[in-house]
Design an enzyme around this catalytic site. Sequence first.
Site, PDB file in Angstrom:
ATOM      1  N   CYS A   1     -18.695  11.017 -11.526  1.00 28.77           N
ATOM      2  CA  CYS A   1     -19.070  10.692 -12.445  1.00 28.77           C
ATOM      3  C   CYS A   1     -19.668  11.195 -14.352  1.00 28.77           C
ATOM      4  O   CYS A   1     -19.679  11.037 -15.124  1.00 28.77           O
ATOM      5  CB  CYS A   1     -19.510   8.860 -13.021  1.00 28.77           C
ATOM      6  SG  CYS A   1     -19.142   8.144 -11.021  1.00 28.77           S
TER       7      CYS A   1
ATOM      8  N   HIS B   1     -22.691   6.739 -20.260  1.00 27.03           N
ATOM      9  CA  HIS B   1     -20.931   6.738 -18.974  1.00 27.03           C
ATOM     10  C   HIS B   1     -20.927   5.581 -18.079  1.00 27.03           C
ATOM     11  O   HIS B   1     -21.903   3.961 -18.190  1.00 27.03           O
ATOM     12  CB  HIS B   1     -21.983   7.297 -17.391  1.00 27.03           C
ATOM     13  CG  HIS B   1     -20.659   6.935 -15.939  1.00 27.03           C
ATOM     14  ND1 HIS B   1     -19.624   6.862 -16.176  1.00 27.03           N
ATOM     15  CD2 HIS B   1     -21.032   6.850 -15.240  1.00 27.03           C
ATOM     16  CE1 HIS B   1     -19.052   6.497 -14.760  1.00 27.03           C
ATOM     17  NE2 HIS B   1     -20.203   6.189 -14.605  1.00 27.03           N
TER      18      HIS B   1
ATOM     19  N   ASN C   1     -16.318   0.680 -14.530  1.00 29.57           N
ATOM     20  CA  ASN C   1     -16.481   2.286 -13.278  1.00 29.57           C
ATOM     21  C   ASN C   1     -14.714   2.997 -13.280  1.00 29.57           C
ATOM     22  O   ASN C   1     -14.454   3.129 -12.314  1.00 29.57           O
ATOM     23  CB  ASN C   1     -17.592   2.356 -13.089  1.00 29.57           C
ATOM     24  CG  ASN C   1     -18.232   3.741 -12.407  1.00 29.57           C
ATOM     25  OD1 ASN C   1     -17.059   5.213 -13.303  1.00 29.57           O
ATOM     26  ND2 ASN C   1     -19.199   3.747 -12.029  1.00 29.57           N
TER      27      ASN C   1
HETATM   28  N1  COA Z   1     -19.989 -10.632  -5.273  1.00 25.98           N
HETATM   29  C1  COA Z   1     -21.443 -11.860  -5.078  1.00 25.98           C
HETATM   30  N2  COA Z   1     -22.492 -10.662  -4.694  1.00 25.98           N
HETATM   31  C2  COA Z   1     -22.958  -9.443  -4.230  1.00 25.98           C
HETATM   32  C3  COA Z   1     -21.284  -8.756  -4.737  1.00 25.98           C
HETATM   33  C4  COA Z   1     -20.495  -9.500  -5.557  1.00 25.98           C
HETATM   34  N3  COA Z   1     -19.356  -8.775  -5.627  1.00 25.98           N
HETATM   35  N4  COA Z   1     -22.236  -7.624  -4.513  1.00 25.98           N
HETATM   36  C5  COA Z   1     -23.097  -7.469  -4.114  1.00 25.98           C
HETATM   37  N5  COA Z   1     -23.231  -8.493  -3.752  1.00 25.98           N
HETATM   38  C6  COA Z   1     -24.610 -10.055  -3.388  1.00 25.98           C
HETATM   39  C7  COA Z   1     -24.852  -8.221  -2.599  1.00 25.98           C
HETATM   40  O1  COA Z   1     -24.481  -8.660  -0.562  1.00 25.98           O
HETATM   41  C8  COA Z   1     -26.738  -8.468  -2.326  1.00 25.98           C
HETATM   42  O2  COA Z   1     -26.372  -9.526  -0.842  1.00 25.98           O
HETATM   43  P1  COA Z   1     -28.087 -10.112  -0.491  1.00 25.98           P
HETATM   44  O3  COA Z   1     -28.907  -9.970  -0.875  1.00 25.98           O
HETATM   45  O4  COA Z   1     -28.190 -11.677   0.546  1.00 25.98           O
HETATM   46  O5  COA Z   1     -27.864  -8.864   0.875  1.00 25.98           O
HETATM   47  C9  COA Z   1     -26.888  -9.540  -3.234  1.00 25.98           C
HETATM   48  O6  COA Z   1     -25.656  -8.860  -4.279  1.00 25.98           O
HETATM   49  C10 COA Z   1     -27.336  -7.601  -3.951  1.00 25.98           C
HETATM   50  O7  COA Z   1     -28.098  -8.546  -5.727  1.00 25.98           O
HETATM   51  P2  COA Z   1     -28.637  -7.396  -6.115  1.00 25.98           P
HETATM   52  O8  COA Z   1     -30.015  -6.756  -5.394  1.00 25.98           O
HETATM   53  O9  COA Z   1     -29.453  -8.500  -7.331  1.00 25.98           O
HETATM   54  O10 COA Z   1     -27.729  -6.158  -6.724  1.00 25.98           O
HETATM   55  P3  COA Z   1     -27.840  -5.139  -8.237  1.00 25.98           P
HETATM   56  O11 COA Z   1     -28.679  -6.167  -8.847  1.00 25.98           O
HETATM   57  O12 COA Z   1     -28.753  -3.963  -7.462  1.00 25.98           O
HETATM   58  O13 COA Z   1     -26.468  -5.292  -8.245  1.00 25.98           O
HETATM   59  C11 COA Z   1     -24.548  -3.750  -8.731  1.00 25.98           C
HETATM   60  C12 COA Z   1     -25.681  -4.879  -7.489  1.00 25.98           C
HETATM   61  C13 COA Z   1     -24.136  -2.998  -7.326  1.00 25.98           C
HETATM   62  C14 COA Z   1     -24.152  -3.903  -9.298  1.00 25.98           C
HETATM   63  C15 COA Z   1     -26.138  -2.415  -8.851  1.00 25.98           C
HETATM   64  O14 COA Z   1     -27.360  -2.214  -7.360  1.00 25.98           O
HETATM   65  C16 COA Z   1     -25.211  -1.487  -9.747  1.00 25.98           C
HETATM   66  O15 COA Z   1     -24.761  -0.995 -10.838  1.00 25.98           O
HETATM   67  N6  COA Z   1     -25.517  -0.152  -8.881  1.00 25.98           N
HETATM   68  C17 COA Z   1     -25.409   1.063  -9.924  1.00 25.98           C
HETATM   69  C18 COA Z   1     -24.294   1.540  -9.040  1.00 25.98           C
HETATM   70  C19 COA Z   1     -23.135   2.757  -9.843  1.00 25.98           C
HETATM   71  O16 COA Z   1     -22.728   2.627 -10.705  1.00 25.98           O
HETATM   72  N7  COA Z   1     -22.415   3.169  -9.110  1.00 25.98           N
HETATM   73  C20 COA Z   1     -21.939   4.473  -9.761  1.00 25.98           C
HETATM   74  C21 COA Z   1     -22.449   5.487 -10.334  1.00 25.98           C
HETATM   75  S1  COA Z   1     -21.922   6.612 -11.311  1.00 25.98           S
END
Ligand code: COA
Length: 336
Positions: free
Chosen positions: A116, A256, A286
Amino acid sequence: MRGLRSVGILSTGSYTPERVLTNADLEKMVDTSDEWVVTRTGIRERRISAPEQASSDLALEAAKIALEKAQVRPGELDMIIVATVTPDMMFPSTACILQDKLGAAKAAAMDVSAACTGFLYGITTASQFIANGLYRYVLVVGVECLSKITDYTDRNTCVLFGDGAGAALLGPVEQGMGFLAFDLGADGSGGPLLSLPGGGSRLPASSETVEQRQHYISMAGSEVFKFAVKVMNSATEAVLEKAGISKEEIDLMVPHQANRRIIDAAVKRFGLSEEKVVINLDRYGNMSSASIPVALDEAIEAGRLKEGDNVVLVGFGGGLTWGAALCKWSTREAKE
Ligand code: COA
């Protein structure tokens, strides 16, 4: 020896595929909800390339628009840099494929792999060639067909990504204008947090790698989240310091577009008002290396940038990598 030339973005162009994949569509594919995706990420929909479209096809559309706007012919290009993690194939590079499609016969061509952060690595590299006088026009394209490497049975990743292309034509601008500072970084120890493990020389493609879904993006979301918030701040601070510009002097930030909450943290840190930040992830998700150039192109088209504005481009991604650029905005080409 002559001094270094100032380098700026002379024009931009962007292209996103027609097909829209909404959160409601994803609700039918995995166990998720529009409410979860919107509150956790800010994303509402994303674009998906057609089966016959590869990254070079998207790149071509964005590149043609950028060249047209600057009234520069493909034959005048000295170099093409394509930033992508979804090349048409392992080799030849997507930049070479694009060079042929554009008919940019005299342009050197290469891909940059920085996930990215690819567009920022691309413009930083391109600028050096122009600054030292070796080249005049370098086209940098950030392009991704992430839908082709996304596992649509994995709710942790499939809600996040989309396809698109953004192009920027870099060239010499008046002294003191254009890029004032760059900051690039990497931490290879975090590589496994965001990767596509299969299909390379470590795990050559086989029926096993496909069965184990190793040809798809694998991501440790919350670790990447924490890293992202940290480096968005440090990379922005680094370019402000190098350029001797205070946070109050930022006119526009083009971050980004990974997660609204990551952007909000940076906005808060730098005390930016809403009109000073470009956000389009609600419509595209993204798009990895395409996110920043598409957002920049949309901001320009919306009239959000004027000559002399201080623009910060900042991003992070797999590698792990991060980068920022500070540009005193000018699209006026220096005629020397
Ligand atoms: N729908 C519903 N639930 C989801 C889900 C979805 N699409 N994706 C994940 N979950 C669940 C997981 O299974 C997890 O459940 P569990 O606690 O029972 O195991 C829970 O949601 C995770 O929640 P949380 O930790 O609050 O998620 P988060 O706030 O960290 O959000 C992301 C998850 C992926 C959106 C976030 O971590 C993120 O944006 N990370 C950066 C990713 C990124 O930018 N990647 C590219 C970099 S260039």
